[in-house]
Design a protein around this motif. Structure first.
Motif, PDB file in Angstrom:
ATOM      1  N   VAL A  13     -31.196  32.099 -21.913  1.00  0.00           N
ATOM      2  CA  VAL A  13     -30.745  31.779 -20.496  1.00  0.00           C
ATOM      3  C   VAL A  13     -29.464  32.456 -20.509  1.00  0.00           C
ATOM      4  CG1 VAL A  13     -30.189  29.967 -19.118  1.00  0.00           C
ATOM      5  CG2 VAL A  13     -32.090  29.702 -20.590  1.00  0.00           C
ATOM      6  N   LEU A  14     -29.093  33.028 -19.346  1.00  0.00           N
ATOM      7  CA  LEU A  14     -27.704  33.662 -19.118  1.00  0.00           C
ATOM      8  C   LEU A  14     -27.006  32.932 -17.876  1.00  0.00           C
ATOM      9  CD1 LEU A  14     -28.786  37.234 -18.241  1.00  0.00           C
ATOM     10  CD2 LEU A  14     -28.015  36.387 -20.439  1.00  0.00           C
ATOM     11  N   ASP A  15     -27.861  31.904 -17.090  1.00  0.00           N
ATOM     12  CA  ASP A  15     -27.231  31.335 -16.126  1.00  0.00           C
ATOM     13  C   ASP A  15     -28.220  30.255 -15.518  1.00  0.00           C
ATOM     14  OD1 ASP A  15     -25.272  30.633 -14.041  1.00  0.00           O
ATOM     15  OD2 ASP A  15     -26.411  31.433 -12.412  1.00  0.00           O
ATOM     16  N   SER A  16     -27.687  29.009 -15.374  1.00  0.00           N
ATOM     17  CA  SER A  16     -28.540  27.735 -14.678  1.00  0.00           C
ATOM     18  C   SER A  16     -27.808  27.305 -13.731  1.00  0.00           C
ATOM     19  CB  SER A  16     -28.677  27.107 -15.766  1.00  0.00           C
ATOM     20  OG  SER A  16     -29.754  27.179 -16.957  1.00  0.00           O
ATOM     21  N   ARG A  17     -28.536  27.036 -12.685  1.00  0.00           N
ATOM     22  CA  ARG A  17     -28.041  26.432 -11.349  1.00  0.00           C
ATOM     23  C   ARG A  17     -29.067  25.430 -10.518  1.00  0.00           C
ATOM     24  NH1 ARG A  17     -24.747  31.099  -8.367  1.00  0.00           N
ATOM     25  NH2 ARG A  17     -23.909  32.238  -9.840  1.00  0.00           N
ATOM     26  N   VAL A  18     -28.451  24.315 -10.398  1.00  0.00           N
ATOM     27  CA  VAL A  18     -29.386  23.228  -9.570  1.00  0.00           C
ATOM     28  C   VAL A  18     -29.724  23.674  -8.275  1.00  0.00           C
ATOM     29  CG1 VAL A  18     -29.506  20.992  -8.842  1.00  0.00           C
ATOM     30  CG2 VAL A  18     -28.408  21.326 -11.065  1.00  0.00           C
ATOM     31  N   ARG A  26     -32.866  26.519 -11.376  1.00  0.00           N
ATOM     32  CA  ARG A  26     -33.016  28.111 -11.277  1.00  0.00           C
ATOM     33  C   ARG A  26     -32.321  28.675 -12.521  1.00  0.00           C
ATOM     34  NH1 ARG A  26     -30.060  32.293  -9.895  1.00  0.00           N
ATOM     35  NH2 ARG A  26     -31.279  34.233  -8.744  1.00  0.00           N
ATOM     36  N   ARG A  27     -33.030  29.280 -13.150  1.00  0.00           N
ATOM     37  CA  ARG A  27     -32.357  29.886 -14.551  1.00  0.00           C
ATOM     38  C   ARG A  27     -32.464  31.396 -14.790  1.00  0.00           C
ATOM     39  NH1 ARG A  27     -31.308  25.638 -17.791  1.00  0.00           N
ATOM     40  NH2 ARG A  27     -32.698  23.961 -17.743  1.00  0.00           N
ATOM     41  N   ARG A  28     -31.399  32.139 -14.913  1.00  0.00           N
ATOM     42  CA  ARG A  28     -31.505  33.508 -15.083  1.00  0.00           C
ATOM     43  C   ARG A  28     -31.603  33.863 -16.455  1.00  0.00           C
ATOM     44  NH1 ARG A  28     -33.351  37.575 -12.382  1.00  0.00           N
ATOM     45  NH2 ARG A  28     -32.055  39.639 -12.727  1.00  0.00           N
ATOM     46  N   ARG A  29     -32.760  34.669 -16.874  1.00  0.00           N
ATOM     47  CA  ARG A  29     -33.067  34.991 -18.391  1.00  0.00           C
ATOM     48  C   ARG A  29     -32.836  36.291 -18.575  1.00  0.00           C
ATOM     49  NH1 ARG A  29     -35.592  30.470 -21.035  1.00  0.00           N
ATOM     50  NH2 ARG A  29     -35.950  28.821 -19.571  1.00  0.00           N
ATOM     51  N   ALA A  30     -32.776  36.577 -19.803  1.00  0.00           N
ATOM     52  CA  ALA A  30     -32.866  38.097 -20.395  1.00  0.00           C
ATOM     53  C   ALA A  30     -33.815  38.116 -21.509  1.00  0.00           C
ATOM     54  CB  ALA A  30     -31.319  38.441 -20.695  1.00  0.00           C
ATOM     55  N   THR A  39     -35.834  35.662 -13.488  1.00  0.00           N
ATOM     56  CA  THR A  39     -35.497  34.342 -12.990  1.00  0.00           C
ATOM     57  C   THR A  39     -36.679  33.332 -13.192  1.00  0.00           C
ATOM     58  OG1 THR A  39     -34.008  35.226 -11.556  1.00  0.00           O
ATOM     59  CG2 THR A  39     -34.655  33.127 -11.102  1.00  0.00           C
ATOM     60  N   THR A  40     -36.675  32.145 -13.479  1.00  0.00           N
ATOM     61  CA  THR A  40     -37.547  31.091 -13.576  1.00  0.00           C
ATOM     62  C   THR A  40     -36.819  30.062 -12.655  1.00  0.00           C
ATOM     63  OG1 THR A  40     -36.684  30.161 -15.637  1.00  0.00           O
ATOM     64  CG2 THR A  40     -38.165  31.765 -15.915  1.00  0.00           C
ATOM     65  N   VAL A  41     -37.918  29.067 -12.448  1.00  0.00           N
ATOM     66  CA  VAL A  41     -37.299  27.852 -11.461  1.00  0.00           C
ATOM     67  C   VAL A  41     -38.207  26.822 -12.328  1.00  0.00           C
ATOM     68  CG1 VAL A  41     -37.651  26.729  -9.368  1.00  0.00           C
ATOM     69  CG2 VAL A  41     -37.210  29.291  -9.343  1.00  0.00           C
TER      70      VAL A  41
END
Length: 164
Positions: A13-18, A26-30, A39-41
Motif C-alpha cells: 500500500v502506497l497511500d490510503s484515503r477515506v 481508497r488505497r493506492r497499491r504497487a 487502486t482498490t476501494v
C-alpha cells in the motif's frame, strides 16, 4: 491482494484515503513483481442481525421498499424515498457498528420518515411498533401535535415591516 496485471500476491500500500464520508477506503497499491500501480476501494459492509438470529448484508432498497408501502397514495416522490434511504444508511454507518440489529434499522427510518410525511410515518410506526388499538394511534398523533407546537413556538415571531 492480487495484482490485476500479473496476479502476484505481494503488493504494498502506497497511500490510503477515506472516501464517501467514511463508508469506504481508497488505497493506492504497487505490485512488488511487475511494479505496476493500481487502486482498490474497500467498502464497509453493514450487516443486519435479524430477529431470527440470522445475519444479512444491509440493503438500502429493502429498507426503502418498506417505507414505499407506507407512502402509498401519499405525495412522496421516488427521489424523496431515495434521499430517505441515503439518510438512513448514513445514520447507520455513522453509528460505527458493523452489525446492526433489525430493530435499529427501523428506528433509523422513523425520524426521517416523520419529517417527510406524518401520515406515512403513522402507517410505518403502526406496523413497526405493533400498534394494538386506536389508543396507540391517538398517543402517537398527540406526540406529533406536541412536537409541531414546540416547533411553532420556537420560531421567532415575524417582524413588522416598517412603512414610510
Amino acid at each position: 491482494m492480487h495484482c490485476p496485471y500479473c496476479r502476484n500476491t505481494d503488493t504494498r500500500v502506497l497511500d490510503s484515503r477515506v472516501a464517501d464520508d467514511g463508508g469506504s477506503i481508497r488505497r493506492r497499491r504497487a505490485c512488488s513483481a511487475c511494479e505496476r500501480r493500481f487502486t482498490t476501494v474497500e467498502l464497509m459492509q453493514l450487516t443486519v442481525l435479524k430477529r431470527s438470529g440470522a445475519s444479512e448484508p444491509f440493503n438500502r432498497e429493502k429498507a426503502v421498499a418498506g417505507v414505499r408501502k407506507a407512502c402509498k397514495g401519499r405525495p412522496v416522490s421516488e427521489d424523496q424515498l431515495a434521499c430517505l434511504g441515503q439518510v438512513v444508511e448514513d445514520a447507520l454507518r455513522l453509528s460505527g457498528a458493523a452489525e446492526i440489529e433489525a430493530h435499529e434499522v427501523g428506528m433509523a427510518i422513523l425520524g426521517p420518515l416523520r419529517a417527510l410525511d406524518e401520515v406515512a410515518y403513522l402507517r410505518f410506526a403502526s406496523v413497526y411498533r405493533a400498534f394494538e388499538s386506536a389508543d396507540d394511534f391517538e398517543k402517537e398523533i398527540a406526540a406529533l401535535r406536541a412536537e409541531r407546537l414546540e416547533r411553532v413556538l420556537a420560531e421567532p415571531a415575524p417582524q413588522p415591516v416598517p412603512t414610510g
